[in-house]
Design a protein around this motif. Structure first.
Motif, PDB file in Angstrom:
ATOM      1  N   ALA A  20      -7.278   4.404   0.578  1.00 33.65           N
ATOM      2  CA  ALA A  20      -6.195   5.013   1.481  1.00 33.65           C
ATOM      3  C   ALA A  20      -5.162   5.531   0.931  1.00 33.65           C
ATOM      4  O   ALA A  20      -4.642   4.825  -0.146  1.00 33.65           O
ATOM      5  N   ILE A  21      -4.671   6.907   1.229  1.00 34.51           N
ATOM      6  CA  ILE A  21      -3.404   7.512   0.470  1.00 34.51           C
ATOM      7  C   ILE A  21      -2.532   8.137   1.664  1.00 34.51           C
ATOM      8  O   ILE A  21      -3.316   8.629   2.621  1.00 34.51           O
ATOM      9  N   SER A  22      -1.438   8.070   1.372  1.00 35.70           N
ATOM     10  CA  SER A  22      -0.406   8.715   2.455  1.00 35.70           C
ATOM     11  C   SER A  22       0.303   9.759   1.459  1.00 35.70           C
ATOM     12  O   SER A  22       1.048   9.348   0.637  1.00 35.70           O
ATOM     13  N   GLY A  23       0.173  11.035   2.011  1.00 32.91           N
ATOM     14  CA  GLY A  23       0.720  12.169   1.323  1.00 32.91           C
ATOM     15  C   GLY A  23       2.272  12.025   1.416  1.00 32.91           C
ATOM     16  O   GLY A  23       3.161  12.269   0.588  1.00 32.91           O
ATOM     17  N   GLU A  24       2.694  11.487   2.673  1.00 35.81           N
ATOM     18  CA  GLU A  24       4.085  11.211   2.848  1.00 35.81           C
ATOM     19  C   GLU A  24       4.559  10.205   1.827  1.00 35.81           C
ATOM     20  O   GLU A  24       5.727  10.310   1.326  1.00 35.81           O
TER      21      GLU A  24
END
Length: 86
Positions: A20-24
């Protein structure tokens, strides 16, 4: 900004990044890394998580930056995406 965050997430996922990755979170990490840097090109390493290293190839300019290549080194493998490519 939300569109930018989604673009970052999509590029990373399209590279095969398995987590999982958060662009923010990525954007914030970049901003933290380049704070106080003079204009120029840099390769910056960031321990993004305990077992993940992000390698940013960034050009810093007066009021902005350009993320060229992002290499993500994980236990699952090495993943790379070029943000300059469409």
């Amino acid at each position: 900004m939300e569109e930018l965050y989604r673009t970052i997430e999509k590029k990373i996922k399209d590279a095969g990044y398995p987590r999982a990755i958060s662009g923010e979170a990525v954007y914030g990490d970049i901003c933290d890394q380049i704070e106080g840097k003079e204009n120029g090109s840099y390769v910056l390493l960031s321990k993004f998580e305990d077992d993940i290293i992000f390698e940013y190839h960034i050009t810093v300019m007066d009021e902005e930056f350009n993320l060229g290549v992002l290499t993500m080194r994980t236990p699952e493998g090495v993943f790379e995406t070029d943000f300059d490519e469409e």
